[in-house]
Scaffold this motif. Sequence first.
Motif, PDB file in Angstrom:
ATOM      1  N   TYR A 107     -13.213   9.453   4.595  1.00  0.00           N
ATOM      2  CA  TYR A 107     -11.772   9.306   4.375  1.00  0.00           C
ATOM      3  C   TYR A 107     -11.292   7.943   4.884  1.00  0.00           C
ATOM      4  CZ  TYR A 107      -6.753  10.053   4.828  1.00  0.00           C
ATOM      5  OH  TYR A 107      -5.382   9.920   4.748  1.00  0.00           O
ATOM      6  N   ASN A 108     -11.776   7.565   6.066  1.00  0.00           N
ATOM      7  CA  ASN A 108     -11.384   6.273   6.644  1.00  0.00           C
ATOM      8  C   ASN A 108     -11.855   5.108   5.766  1.00  0.00           C
ATOM      9  OD1 ASN A 108     -10.154   7.496   8.838  1.00  0.00           O
ATOM     10  ND2 ASN A 108     -12.011   7.434  10.102  1.00  0.00           N
ATOM     11  N   LEU A 109     -13.075   5.226   5.222  1.00  0.00           N
ATOM     12  CA  LEU A 109     -13.584   4.167   4.353  1.00  0.00           C
ATOM     13  C   LEU A 109     -12.737   4.057   3.083  1.00  0.00           C
ATOM     14  CD1 LEU A 109     -15.846   2.046   3.888  1.00  0.00           C
ATOM     15  CD2 LEU A 109     -17.063   3.823   2.587  1.00  0.00           C
ATOM     16  N   ALA A 110     -12.406   5.206   2.494  1.00  0.00           N
ATOM     17  CA  ALA A 110     -11.574   5.201   1.286  1.00  0.00           C
ATOM     18  C   ALA A 110     -10.213   4.570   1.572  1.00  0.00           C
ATOM     19  CB  ALA A 110     -11.408   6.626   0.764  1.00  0.00           C
ATOM     20  N   HIS A 111      -9.651   4.890   2.730  1.00  0.00           N
ATOM     21  CA  HIS A 111      -8.355   4.324   3.117  1.00  0.00           C
ATOM     22  C   HIS A 111      -8.450   2.794   3.230  1.00  0.00           C
ATOM     23  CE1 HIS A 111      -4.457   4.062   5.174  1.00  0.00           C
ATOM     24  NE2 HIS A 111      -5.041   3.218   6.004  1.00  0.00           N
ATOM     25  N   LYS A 112      -9.513   2.305   3.833  1.00  0.00           N
ATOM     26  CA  LYS A 112      -9.684   0.865   3.995  1.00  0.00           C
ATOM     27  C   LYS A 112      -9.864   0.176   2.645  1.00  0.00           C
ATOM     28  CE  LYS A 112     -11.524   0.939   8.705  1.00  0.00           C
ATOM     29  NZ  LYS A 112     -12.672   0.620   9.586  1.00  0.00           N
ATOM     30  N   ILE A 113     -10.613   0.812   1.742  1.00  0.00           N
ATOM     31  CA  ILE A 113     -10.808   0.233   0.410  1.00  0.00           C
ATOM     32  C   ILE A 113      -9.468   0.127  -0.313  1.00  0.00           C
ATOM     33  CG2 ILE A 113     -11.764   0.703  -1.885  1.00  0.00           C
ATOM     34  CD1 ILE A 113     -14.244   1.844  -0.455  1.00  0.00           C
ATOM     35  N   ASN A 114      -8.704   1.187  -0.285  1.00  0.00           N
ATOM     36  CA  ASN A 114      -7.433   1.212  -1.013  1.00  0.00           C
ATOM     37  C   ASN A 114      -6.385   0.280  -0.403  1.00  0.00           C
ATOM     38  OD1 ASN A 114      -8.474   3.125  -2.786  1.00  0.00           O
ATOM     39  ND2 ASN A 114      -7.720   4.852  -1.582  1.00  0.00           N
ATOM     40  N   ASN A 115      -6.509   0.023   0.896  1.00  0.00           N
ATOM     41  CA  ASN A 115      -5.545  -0.846   1.579  1.00  0.00           C
ATOM     42  C   ASN A 115      -6.121  -2.228   1.884  1.00  0.00           C
ATOM     43  OD1 ASN A 115      -2.985   0.914   2.373  1.00  0.00           O
ATOM     44  ND2 ASN A 115      -4.791   2.216   2.604  1.00  0.00           N
ATOM     45  N   GLN A 116      -7.321  -2.478   1.364  1.00  0.00           N
ATOM     46  CA  GLN A 116      -7.976  -3.779   1.493  1.00  0.00           C
ATOM     47  C   GLN A 116      -8.096  -4.212   2.962  1.00  0.00           C
ATOM     48  OE1 GLN A 116      -6.520  -6.742  -1.331  1.00  0.00           O
ATOM     49  NE2 GLN A 116      -5.613  -5.117  -2.594  1.00  0.00           N
ATOM     50  N   GLU A 117      -8.630  -3.286   3.784  1.00  0.00           N
ATOM     51  CA  GLU A 117      -8.839  -3.557   5.201  1.00  0.00           C
ATOM     52  C   GLU A 117     -10.328  -3.759   5.471  1.00  0.00           C
ATOM     53  OE1 GLU A 117      -7.173  -0.318   7.383  1.00  0.00           O
ATOM     54  OE2 GLU A 117      -5.164  -0.554   6.538  1.00  0.00           O
ATOM     55  N   ARG A 118     -10.654  -4.654   6.358  1.00  0.00           N
ATOM     56  CA  ARG A 118     -12.045  -4.983   6.684  1.00  0.00           C
ATOM     57  C   ARG A 118     -12.791  -3.762   7.206  1.00  0.00           C
ATOM     58  NH1 ARG A 118     -13.259 -10.233   8.184  1.00  0.00           N
ATOM     59  NH2 ARG A 118     -15.371  -9.393   8.400  1.00  0.00           N
ATOM     60  N   PHE A 119     -14.090  -3.696   6.889  1.00  0.00           N
ATOM     61  CA  PHE A 119     -14.957  -2.640   7.413  1.00  0.00           C
ATOM     62  C   PHE A 119     -15.404  -3.042   8.820  1.00  0.00           C
ATOM     63  CE2 PHE A 119     -16.537  -1.745   2.796  1.00  0.00           C
ATOM     64  CZ  PHE A 119     -15.274  -1.276   2.473  1.00  0.00           C
ATOM     65  N   THR A 120     -15.081  -2.218   9.789  1.00  0.00           N
ATOM     66  CA  THR A 120     -15.393  -2.571  11.175  1.00  0.00           C
ATOM     67  C   THR A 120     -16.361  -1.602  11.850  1.00  0.00           C
ATOM     68  OG1 THR A 120     -13.404  -1.362  11.867  1.00  0.00           O
ATOM     69  CG2 THR A 120     -13.188  -3.740  11.514  1.00  0.00           C
ATOM     70  N   GLU A 121     -16.432  -0.374  11.358  1.00  0.00           N
ATOM     71  CA  GLU A 121     -17.317   0.603  11.988  1.00  0.00           C
ATOM     72  C   GLU A 121     -18.771   0.312  11.604  1.00  0.00           C
ATOM     73  OE1 GLU A 121     -16.318   2.837  14.135  1.00  0.00           O
ATOM     74  OE2 GLU A 121     -14.203   2.274  13.881  1.00  0.00           O
ATOM     75  N   SER A 122     -19.678   0.661  12.521  1.00  0.00           N
ATOM     76  CA  SER A 122     -21.099   0.384  12.273  1.00  0.00           C
ATOM     77  C   SER A 122     -21.597   1.073  11.003  1.00  0.00           C
ATOM     78  CB  SER A 122     -21.937   0.836  13.474  1.00  0.00           C
ATOM     79  OG  SER A 122     -21.731   2.220  13.734  1.00  0.00           O
ATOM     80  N   SER A 123     -21.072   2.272  10.721  1.00  0.00           N
ATOM     81  CA  SER A 123     -21.503   3.011   9.533  1.00  0.00           C
ATOM     82  C   SER A 123     -20.953   2.412   8.249  1.00  0.00           C
ATOM     83  CB  SER A 123     -21.054   4.480   9.644  1.00  0.00           C
ATOM     84  OG  SER A 123     -19.649   4.565   9.815  1.00  0.00           O
ATOM     85  N   GLU A 124     -19.945   1.531   8.375  1.00  0.00           N
ATOM     86  CA  GLU A 124     -19.318   0.920   7.202  1.00  0.00           C
ATOM     87  C   GLU A 124     -19.921  -0.446   6.850  1.00  0.00           C
ATOM     88  OE1 GLU A 124     -14.881   2.737   8.338  1.00  0.00           O
ATOM     89  OE2 GLU A 124     -15.341   0.591   8.560  1.00  0.00           O
ATOM     90  N   ILE A 125     -20.499  -1.103   7.841  1.00  0.00           N
ATOM     91  CA  ILE A 125     -20.967  -2.484   7.671  1.00  0.00           C
ATOM     92  C   ILE A 125     -21.960  -2.608   6.525  1.00  0.00           C
ATOM     93  CG2 ILE A 125     -22.195  -4.384   8.779  1.00  0.00           C
ATOM     94  CD1 ILE A 125     -19.365  -3.874   9.836  1.00  0.00           C
TER      95      ILE A 125
END
Length: 395
Positions: A107-125
């Motif tokens: 959910y957090n990753l989807a939110h970042k994609i839709n709001n164009q926010e940088r991936f910061t969590e280790s699982s997102e990198i």
Amino acid sequence: MSGGASTSRGIVYQGIVCVLNSLVNEEWVKVVVEPKVEKKDSDKVDISWTLLDSKGNQSSKATQVKTTINQFTIGNIGSWLDELIEKTPNCDHYELSLIGNLAPSAYNLAHKINNQERFTESSEIKWSKLETYFGKISVVSYPINDDLFFRAIVTYLTELGEKHKLNLKFGDYSFASKALIGDVQVLSTKSVEVSREEYEKQIVHWLSNIRQEESKWKEAADKSYKHIVNRAYELCNLESWKEWYTPLIMQTFKIKPNQITNFHIFFDEIRSFNWPNYPYKNDYLEKSILRFKDSLEIIIEAFSNKCIYEPYSKMNVVPKHFYLPGVSQEEEEIRAKDYYNWIKEYQGLYIELSKSANLFADTVREKLDPTFLQFNGKLGGFTYSNDEINKIFNT
């Protein structure tokens, strides 16, 4: 979308998503449902759109629909978007449509994609290269909620009907919504690009004929159910139930080999049977037939594993060893003891089969044919309690 039940669920909801988009999204001018693409294994695009903005500029969007009864993960979102971009590199926009529940991290990753926010969590990198597509990629999610989608479809079909001044009642729109869930081919463009006007005309034409379709589909569903009920009646010798079933209860189990063969034909036919779809899918009939089939299959398998042809007649199948002639009294007593232990072990199967047969017959009389086994009484004499019946039909 993966195979099996999840594929069926995905196909249904894919149709729902397409309907909702086609009716509420004013941007698109052309659509292809389940488009064909040239590259191998590039069946990830379920819907492709040609969009038109307020300035008259056209762009393309690829939508991939995924569904699961499990939770979507970060890996799911990352890999599917990555594949979608790789397989359709010339698209202007990419949309991942998820039907089901998202894990918190997803959910957090989807939110970042839709709001164009940088991936910061280790699982997102691992998926950070997707950041270069910010503004072109999006993730939308819907809960798996049949009622929610159904109400939405009714609402939008009603709006479409009123827009085109169709003389339909609420019940017609409700039926149409169920029909769409049961037959998403109504929505298919057969992998051919059609304009918004053509696509809307296709749906409106189908909608305007829904009353005629209702009568036709009901007739087809009834015919289908009657066919499988008649096959059960014939192959399982239901008219002569007491003749072959009573020996099971009376502990003198004998059954003709051809009846065993017919049972297996029935099992195979049920497994390959195409059950009617909504709106005339009858869950009560389907569940009662399957319950009877499963109970019968279990008991026949259990007895077949313990039985052989009767040595002196070759006409009956009887419990293995229990009736072999010419043994000593001591051996006969051992066999008799084993036989009664065996009967006790499978007594519950007898009762369950009788209960399921009665549920099947009662359901057919209530839902399909009031005369079905009308004068045979209770088959085997055992029945489910009301609580048991409710549990069977509500699971």
